[in-house]
Motif scaffolding. Structure first.
Motif, mmCIF file in Angstrom:
data_model
loop_
_atom_site.group_PDB
_atom_site.id
_atom_site.type_symbol
_atom_site.label_atom_id
_atom_site.label_comp_id
_atom_site.label_asym_id
_atom_site.label_seq_id
_atom_site.Cartn_x
_atom_site.Cartn_y
_atom_site.Cartn_z
ATOM 1 N N VAL A 18 5.583 2.408 2.869
ATOM 2 C CA VAL A 18 4.767 1.374 3.517
ATOM 3 C C VAL A 18 3.607 1.979 4.294
ATOM 4 N N ASP A 19 3.868 3.124 4.939
ATOM 5 C CA ASP A 19 2.843 3.732 5.794
ATOM 6 C C ASP A 19 2.699 5.217 5.472
ATOM 7 N N GLU A 20 1.477 5.592 5.145
ATOM 8 C CA GLU A 20 1.215 6.963 4.726
ATOM 9 C C GLU A 20 1.446 7.962 5.857
ATOM 10 N N GLY A 21 1.110 7.565 7.075
ATOM 11 C CA GLY A 21 1.310 8.451 8.214
ATOM 12 C C GLY A 21 2.772 8.819 8.398
ATOM 13 N N PHE A 22 3.628 7.830 8.324
ATOM 14 C CA PHE A 22 5.062 8.108 8.408
ATOM 15 C C PHE A 22 5.522 8.937 7.215
#
Lengths: 194, 194
Positions: free
Chosen positions: B115-119
């Motif tokens: 869902v989130d690239e940073g994570f």
DNA sequence: CTTGCAACATACCGATCGGTTGGTTATTAT
DNA sequence: ATAATAACCAACCGATCGGTATGTTGCAAG
């Protein structure tokens, strides 16, 4: 009438896809309504709440899907090789959505097992059935296997490792880590033979 | 001033606990504010958004915790036995919250990696570091190990299986399945020796 | 042909979410 | 002492959530 059963099946199919992609909590009813081109009244005519819809998806979509998928490689003369071939084929045939979205059962287990008892029990039952399939298949050919094996322990080990492997493919966004884990898992499985 | 650093650390600690218990998305900022007894303005003075708070929790709480936890059993003369002892001790010492809530890293991987690239990148980095710790430790004693081993493949296999084991304990709500998988994993690990 | 009910549609509800705005308090530097 | 700024607070915002109340449509039995 306007084919109520068709409407219901359509909702289940779309909901199964949304839950697979975004998880249960993040799945929005309004998105399902848009994709199905129906109203909220229609959905609540067929399902009394969001969580009941979730249960129905689990029982009517995921469960038969899983049982079918796992029966095939285990119902052969040599379930050890059948399982290894099945797992190896998975690493090759894996679609993008499977790499990114993971396994629906494992996803729901992670998300809902500690939050909702209804989901938890359904998931646990599914895992036990899966384990039973494996242990039964191995029991059938126990003459060819090592004598020191702890039946259900081996089954859960395989299921756990497979789940962990899909988890790794999620973060790496490619099949490489998944393939490595499966390769090692197949080594382990084949070493169960005498 | 009113000890800004203390406030920040307090937020991080509480947020880490909430995220561990309920996942990132389901974690409510207002709950964190209540538990910390601060206002929303205070939180947004220290963190620019919810997701930035999440990143900070990952980097400043989870990451050092993990590295510390895994270093201990691997930095011994016999990392094979060290790891097995460590895993076995886990099955005994496991607190209720760990049985129910699972592993924070694995949880975030399941929930946020797609869902989130940073994570995703932070999780992947952590998994790679974990794998490196294991492969380095095994490399150190490679003279005692089988010669047919595929280094990082074994490391990822161990990490994957452990993750899968915590998943099983979530749905069963007890340690039994977890213990079974870990027992089998220890058999596998010890069989890496010559 | 009409009556009844299943199968929908529309509009709205309160609650909660992450986030912003404008101000107040406390501490530090000058 | 005062000015500047970090640290914090209270009130509010639009959006979205699952769920409901009420109305409409279509088909099938009598």
């Amino acid at each position: 009438m306007r084919d109520a059963e068709q409407t219901r099946q359509n909702i289940l199919t779309v909901a199964a896809d949304e839950i697979h992609q975004h998880g249960f909590k993040a799945t929005s009813l309004s998105v399902i309504l848009n994709r199905c081109e129906i109203s909220k009244g229609a959905l609540y005519h067929h399902f009394s709440s969001k969580i009941e819809l979730g249960y129905a998806v689990f029982e009517e979509i995921y469960t038969p899907m899983f049982l079918n998928v796992w029966h095939t490689p285990l119902d052969v003369d040599d379930p050890i090789e059948g399982l290894c071939d099945f797992l190896t084929a998975m690493t090759e045939d894996m679609s993008c959505s499977e790499v990114v979205c993971g396994c629906p059962l494992n996803n729901l287990c992670e998300e809902m097992a500690n939050v909702d008892e209804g989901f938890r029990l359904r998931i646990l039952s599914m895992q036990e059935q899966l384990n039973q399939l494996i242990t039964d298949a191995f029991e059938r050919v126990s003459d060819d296997l090592r004598t020191d094996l702890a039946g259900s322990q081996v089954g859960y080990f395989i299921v756990a490792t497979l789940n962990g492997a899909t988890s790794l493919s999620k973060s790496s966004r490619n099949k490489v880590l998944f393939q490595q884990v499966i390769a090692e898992l197949c080594l382990y499985i084949r070493a169960l033979k005498k």
